[in-house]
Design a protein around this motif. Sequence first.
Motif, mmCIF file in Angstrom:
data_model
loop_
_atom_site.group_PDB
_atom_site.id
_atom_site.type_symbol
_atom_site.label_atom_id
_atom_site.label_comp_id
_atom_site.label_asym_id
_atom_site.label_seq_id
_atom_site.Cartn_x
_atom_site.Cartn_y
_atom_site.Cartn_z
ATOM 1 N N THR A 73 45.099 44.834 50.865
ATOM 2 C CA THR A 73 45.735 44.260 49.525
ATOM 3 C C THR A 73 46.084 45.451 48.801
ATOM 4 O O THR A 73 45.344 46.263 48.203
ATOM 5 C CB THR A 73 44.905 43.162 49.070
ATOM 6 O OG1 THR A 73 44.582 42.152 49.878
ATOM 7 C CG2 THR A 73 45.519 42.703 47.545
ATOM 8 N N PRO A 74 47.503 45.558 48.380
ATOM 9 C CA PRO A 74 47.953 46.468 47.406
ATOM 10 C C PRO A 74 47.600 45.823 46.011
ATOM 11 O O PRO A 74 48.115 44.713 45.811
ATOM 12 C CB PRO A 74 49.331 46.617 47.476
ATOM 13 C CG PRO A 74 49.796 45.451 48.268
ATOM 14 C CD PRO A 74 48.857 44.857 48.949
ATOM 15 N N VAL A 75 46.741 46.504 45.186
ATOM 16 C CA VAL A 75 46.201 45.856 44.065
ATOM 17 C C VAL A 75 47.029 46.182 42.850
ATOM 18 O O VAL A 75 47.249 47.264 42.376
ATOM 19 C CB VAL A 75 44.718 46.190 43.697
ATOM 20 C CG1 VAL A 75 44.171 45.397 42.264
ATOM 21 C CG2 VAL A 75 43.885 45.906 44.809
ATOM 22 N N ILE A 76 47.859 45.242 42.120
ATOM 23 C CA ILE A 76 48.875 45.520 41.436
ATOM 24 C C ILE A 76 48.588 44.840 39.962
ATOM 25 O O ILE A 76 48.197 43.580 39.825
ATOM 26 C CB ILE A 76 50.179 44.977 41.577
ATOM 27 C CG1 ILE A 76 50.721 45.164 43.160
ATOM 28 C CG2 ILE A 76 51.199 45.479 40.670
ATOM 29 C CD1 ILE A 76 50.450 46.395 43.618
ATOM 30 N N PRO A 77 48.271 45.878 39.025
ATOM 31 C CA PRO A 77 47.939 45.443 37.763
ATOM 32 C C PRO A 77 48.632 43.963 37.283
ATOM 33 O O PRO A 77 50.217 44.176 37.093
ATOM 34 C CB PRO A 77 48.049 46.431 36.611
ATOM 35 C CG PRO A 77 47.938 47.645 37.759
ATOM 36 C CD PRO A 77 48.641 47.153 38.767
ATOM 37 N N GLY A 78 48.174 42.970 36.820
ATOM 38 C CA GLY A 78 48.905 41.857 36.496
ATOM 39 C C GLY A 78 49.561 40.898 37.337
ATOM 40 O O GLY A 78 49.610 39.563 37.130
ATOM 41 N N ALA A 79 49.294 41.468 38.586
ATOM 42 C CA ALA A 79 49.847 40.460 39.688
ATOM 43 C C ALA A 79 48.527 39.822 40.357
ATOM 44 O O ALA A 79 48.402 38.760 40.692
ATOM 45 C CB ALA A 79 50.823 41.196 40.668
ATOM 46 N N ASN A 80 47.647 40.769 40.792
ATOM 47 C CA ASN A 80 46.551 40.441 41.691
ATOM 48 C C ASN A 80 45.210 41.277 41.483
ATOM 49 O O ASN A 80 44.491 41.056 42.630
ATOM 50 C CB ASN A 80 46.931 40.372 43.305
ATOM 51 C CG ASN A 80 47.113 41.867 43.744
ATOM 52 O OD1 ASN A 80 47.449 42.824 42.756
ATOM 53 N ND2 ASN A 80 47.599 41.862 44.922
ATOM 54 N N ASP A 81 45.162 41.828 40.405
ATOM 55 C CA ASP A 81 43.942 42.293 39.981
ATOM 56 C C ASP A 81 42.663 41.635 39.570
ATOM 57 O O ASP A 81 42.073 42.177 38.647
ATOM 58 C CB ASP A 81 44.472 43.643 38.951
ATOM 59 C CG ASP A 81 44.905 43.392 37.771
ATOM 60 O OD1 ASP A 81 45.252 42.180 37.722
ATOM 61 O OD2 ASP A 81 44.794 43.924 36.946
ATOM 62 N N LYS A 82 42.732 40.216 39.934
ATOM 63 C CA LYS A 82 41.387 39.674 39.427
ATOM 64 C C LYS A 82 40.691 39.215 40.915
ATOM 65 O O LYS A 82 41.153 38.996 41.686
ATOM 66 C CB LYS A 82 42.289 38.300 38.857
ATOM 67 C CG LYS A 82 43.171 38.594 37.710
ATOM 68 C CD LYS A 82 42.317 38.431 36.596
ATOM 69 C CE LYS A 82 43.180 38.775 35.280
ATOM 70 N NZ LYS A 82 44.023 39.973 35.205
ATOM 71 N N GLU A 83 39.342 38.946 40.476
ATOM 72 C CA GLU A 83 38.388 38.559 41.186
ATOM 73 C C GLU A 83 38.819 37.407 42.153
ATOM 74 O O GLU A 83 38.617 37.081 43.245
ATOM 75 C CB GLU A 83 36.994 38.544 40.793
ATOM 76 C CG GLU A 83 36.130 39.998 40.603
ATOM 77 C CD GLU A 83 36.589 40.482 39.470
ATOM 78 O OE1 GLU A 83 37.463 40.270 38.842
ATOM 79 O OE2 GLU A 83 36.021 41.672 39.220
ATOM 80 N N GLU A 84 39.351 36.263 41.274
ATOM 81 C CA GLU A 84 39.680 34.992 41.798
ATOM 82 C C GLU A 84 40.835 35.375 42.813
ATOM 83 O O GLU A 84 40.791 34.473 43.848
ATOM 84 C CB GLU A 84 40.175 34.120 40.732
ATOM 85 C CG GLU A 84 39.424 33.964 39.583
ATOM 86 C CD GLU A 84 39.791 35.040 38.384
ATOM 87 O OE1 GLU A 84 38.972 36.111 38.422
ATOM 88 O OE2 GLU A 84 40.843 34.770 37.714
ATOM 89 N N VAL A 85 41.875 35.983 42.656
ATOM 90 C CA VAL A 85 43.019 36.388 43.640
ATOM 91 C C VAL A 85 42.348 37.154 44.990
ATOM 92 O O VAL A 85 42.837 36.584 45.714
ATOM 93 C CB VAL A 85 44.094 37.271 42.837
ATOM 94 C CG1 VAL A 85 45.111 37.430 44.038
ATOM 95 C CG2 VAL A 85 44.451 36.655 41.584
ATOM 96 N N ILE A 86 41.406 37.790 44.697
ATOM 97 C CA ILE A 86 40.835 38.629 45.696
ATOM 98 C C ILE A 86 40.026 37.866 46.859
ATOM 99 O O ILE A 86 39.957 37.803 47.923
ATOM 100 C CB ILE A 86 40.094 39.887 45.602
ATOM 101 C CG1 ILE A 86 40.828 40.955 44.756
ATOM 102 C CG2 ILE A 86 39.480 40.619 46.432
ATOM 103 C CD1 ILE A 86 42.249 41.371 45.308
ATOM 104 N N GLU A 87 39.357 36.813 45.997
ATOM 105 C CA GLU A 87 38.602 35.862 46.570
ATOM 106 C C GLU A 87 39.186 34.913 47.458
ATOM 107 O O GLU A 87 38.748 34.558 48.588
ATOM 108 C CB GLU A 87 37.685 35.198 45.488
ATOM 109 C CG GLU A 87 36.591 34.265 46.261
ATOM 110 C CD GLU A 87 35.431 34.046 45.469
ATOM 111 O OE1 GLU A 87 35.716 33.613 44.122
ATOM 112 O OE2 GLU A 87 34.364 33.794 45.854
ATOM 113 N N GLU A 88 40.159 34.261 46.955
ATOM 114 C CA GLU A 88 41.223 33.647 47.999
ATOM 115 C C GLU A 88 41.486 34.144 49.136
ATOM 116 O O GLU A 88 41.504 33.406 50.338
ATOM 117 C CB GLU A 88 42.400 33.269 46.881
ATOM 118 C CG GLU A 88 42.031 32.216 45.912
ATOM 119 C CD GLU A 88 43.242 31.636 45.143
ATOM 120 O OE1 GLU A 88 43.375 30.589 44.871
ATOM 121 O OE2 GLU A 88 44.351 32.298 45.284
#
Length: 315
Positions: free
Chosen positions: A237-252
């Motif tokens: 997962t490329p972690v992009i500030p504002g797009a997917n840099d949240k635990e909830e998004v990574i958890e999904e």
Amino acid sequence: MGYEDLKNIKGNIINIQHYSYQDGPGVRTTVFVKGCSLKCKWCSNPESINPEREIAFDPKDCIGIKECGRCLKAPFPDGVFNENEETGKAKIDWNRKKEISSELASLCPCKAIFTYGREVSVEEVIKEVDQDISFYSVNNGGITVSGGEPLLQPDFVAALLQTARVHGYSTAIETALKVPWENAKKVLEYTDILIHDIKMINSEEHKKWVGVSNEKILENIKKAYETFPQKKVIVRTPVIPGANDKEEVIEEIINFILPYKNIIKYELLPYHRLGLGKYEVLGREYELSDISSLGDKRIKELREFVSQRFENARK
Ligand code: SF4
Ligand code: SF4
């Protein structure tokens, strides 16, 4: 199809990178193909999105209009290049870039005008890959096909990987899997390691950041896991500030991949801007110029989260 026929199949590539440690296990030779089905706002390889050979221009390499001036005259179309009065070098009207045929690039003596993309045969690529043979014995190195999207050229990539296997090399692809399933199936038959990314699970957000919804991608990922259960898979997962840099998004994402035992690794890749200069030479706008970098502390926190939720769950 016979071995000789496979070697003659042609594809469009950007370049071949030697001694890569980023694109799968061991030391690898990575072939970057041209053409992608996504348009990620953070893309660091913008030259790989367009499937066609493409003109680029870097005024820093121009020696000056007085010294040269070739691009202001025929056979260059009138008015596409002009003099930049401040620098004395050439400047381009990016709105008319399509009027410059790729053959004209060779007329620039300084390579300030150049192209991205070239057609190559499987045989030509394999000859170059063969040069790195002595490195492949270390940690199961081999050939990786990346991009762009390798699965948009399924005949070429399948033939390349099939030939690489005949030469005894480990094979890997890096894909986003936004392709017809038949393309994926054809190439996966000859792939030892599947490396694919998942940017996010929410389809609306995916469309906002990547330009397309992700239902087809998620469907293909499941099909790949289920059709080839023995294949080793690395998810990124490329972690992009504002797009997917949240635990909830990574958890999904973790919840989506957790049931599949063929995944050997789940990695987070921190956002970077290494491709910025390429946007300039292609005359394209970089849409994320306002976002800040992620920071070492934050990526460490998110990696710790992955370790707890994914790696520990797999033990
Ligand atoms: S999938 Fe990769 S190559 Fe394609 S647009 Fe996204 S970052 Fe760029
Ligand atoms: S042809 Fe190349 S070096 Fe010559 S003026 Fe044009 S950009 Fe500059």
